[in-house]
Enzyme design. Structure first.
Site, short mmCIF file in Angstrom:
data_model
loop_
_atom_site.label_atom_id
_atom_site.label_comp_id
_atom_site.label_asym_id
_atom_site.label_seq_id
_atom_site.Cartn_x
_atom_site.Cartn_y
_atom_site.Cartn_z
N ARG A 108 0.89 -1.17 0.00
CA ARG A 108 0.00 0.00 0.00
C ARG A 108 0.92 1.21 0.00
NH1 ARG A 108 -5.35 1.47 1.59
NH2 ARG A 108 -5.46 3.39 2.79
N HIS A 135 -6.87 1.24 -7.39
CA HIS A 135 -7.22 0.52 -6.16
C HIS A 135 -8.03 -0.72 -6.56
CE1 HIS A 135 -7.66 -0.26 -2.05
NE2 HIS A 135 -8.37 0.78 -1.65
N GLN A 138 -10.18 -2.92 -4.00
CA GLN A 138 -11.43 -2.30 -3.57
C GLN A 138 -12.54 -2.56 -4.57
OE1 GLN A 138 -12.24 -0.35 -0.65
NE2 GLN A 138 -14.24 -0.85 -1.52
N ASP A 226 -16.08 9.01 -2.85
CA ASP A 226 -14.91 8.72 -2.02
C ASP A 226 -14.53 10.02 -1.34
OD1 ASP A 226 -12.70 7.53 -0.88
OD2 ASP A 226 -11.52 7.42 -2.73
N CYS A 265 -15.81 3.58 -0.33
CA CYS A 265 -14.77 2.65 0.11
C CYS A 265 -14.31 2.89 1.55
CB CYS A 265 -13.58 2.70 -0.85
SG CYS A 265 -12.70 4.27 -0.87
N ARG A 293 -14.17 -6.64 1.43
CA ARG A 293 -12.74 -6.54 1.16
C ARG A 293 -12.06 -7.86 1.55
NH1 ARG A 293 -9.97 -1.75 1.00
NH2 ARG A 293 -8.23 -3.09 0.41
#
Length: 308
Positions: A108, A135, A138, A226, A265, A293
């Site tokens: 990450r 991402h 996700q 987001d 998310c 997830r």
């Protein structure tokens, strides 16, 4: 050849569909079990996932740790500030060394070029836990959530409101692979990378970009947003001011289809990009999305190891 998962296109549409199907089956088989109990087949017994974090995390860390555990394996957490990577060791050398210790690496990080270099030099699979460009983990979880709630992906109308960021890039990429459409409501100056739009359109997806939030939301099956300000971004006040017309509120949700769903998310900044009434409302799937997830990443790991 290693199966790296840096972007959704590394797997392709058929593999993503297989991930979703596998995740649904594994999730159903675990109903009522303790979360730390391994799946009955423990397909990754003896395998260890190395996890590098250059950015703080709640869902990515917890879900990946539990994913490998439920698959019968182990995880190793590494914060970049506590590694030689944070003191000048190259990404290439880090990749070479960790490949001798672990069976896969999840990272990450900020710059997508870092994960590409890591994958180039690693001799084990590398998974994108988040970069500034995309991402993908996700979005597999998001698609899983929609399928669980009865949404067929082909022809789906997905509306995005807010910043043209990494999550949007992966949604657009998924649209091309899974044959759905995206309406993007974004303010001038905050558009996404046009190459993702071009690629999705070339695969047959309809991608609309508008400065009108209501136009993006009108008749949509799904509304997605987001956080507007990512970790480390500057000039937050100016950005928030530009984004306010794109806030997802009850009026905007009412413009979508009556059975439309809301995704985010997380973490969410209540009453910035989305109101509390929408987050906690009946159309919101964010808690299922967050749980998924875990289930999605189990299937991603299996794909990376050639077991899916």
């Amino acid at each position: 050849m290693n199966r790296h998962f840096l972007n959704l296109s590394d797997a392709g549409g058929d593999a993503i569909a297989a991930m979703i199907s596998d995740a649904i089956d594994r999730k159903a088989a675990r109903q009522g079990w303790p979360k730390g109990k391994a799946d009955a087949d423990a397909p990754l017994a003896g395998h260890t996932l190395g996890m590098i974090f250059e950015k703080n995390s709640t869902r990515t860390r917890a879900s990946f740790e539990m994913a490998i555990k439920q698959l019968g394996g182990d995880s190793m957490f590494m914060a970049s500030g506590q590694m030689q990577l944070g003191r000048g060791e190259t990404i290439a050398d880090t990749a070479r060394v960790l490949s001798r210790y672990v069976d896969a690496i999840m990272i990450r990080t900020d710059d997508h070029a870092k994960i590409e270099e890591l994958a180039h030099h690693a001799t084990v699979p590398v998974i994108n836990g988040l970069t500034d460009l995309s991402h993908p983990c996700q979005i597999v979880a998001d698609l899983l959530t929609l399928v669980e709630h009865g949404k067929a992906l082909p022809g789906l109308e997905v509306a995005w409101l807010g910043d043209g960021n990494n999550v949007l890039h992966s949604i657009i990429e998924a649209a091309g692979l899974m044959k759905f459409n995206v309406r993007i409501g974004v303010p001038q100056g905050y558009d996404c990378d046009a190459s993702f739009i071009d690629a999705a359109r070339a695969q047959g997806a309809q991608i609309m970009v508008t400065r009108d939030a209501m136009e993006a939301a009108a008749g949509a099956d799904v509304i997605v947003t987001d956080t507007w300000v990512s970790m480390g971004q500057e000039h937050a006040h100016n950005k928030i001011a530009a984004m306010m017309p794109y806030q997802v509120d009850e009026r905007l949700m009412a413009a979508a289809k009556p059975d439309a769903k809301f995704l985010h998310c997380l973490p969410a900044h209540r009453d910035e990009e989305v109101t509390g009434a929408v987050i906690d409302g009946p159309q919101s799937l964010i808690w299922d999305e967050a749980e998924n997830r875990l289930h999605a990443q189990k299937s991603i790991l299996l794909w990376c190891f050639g077991k899916l």
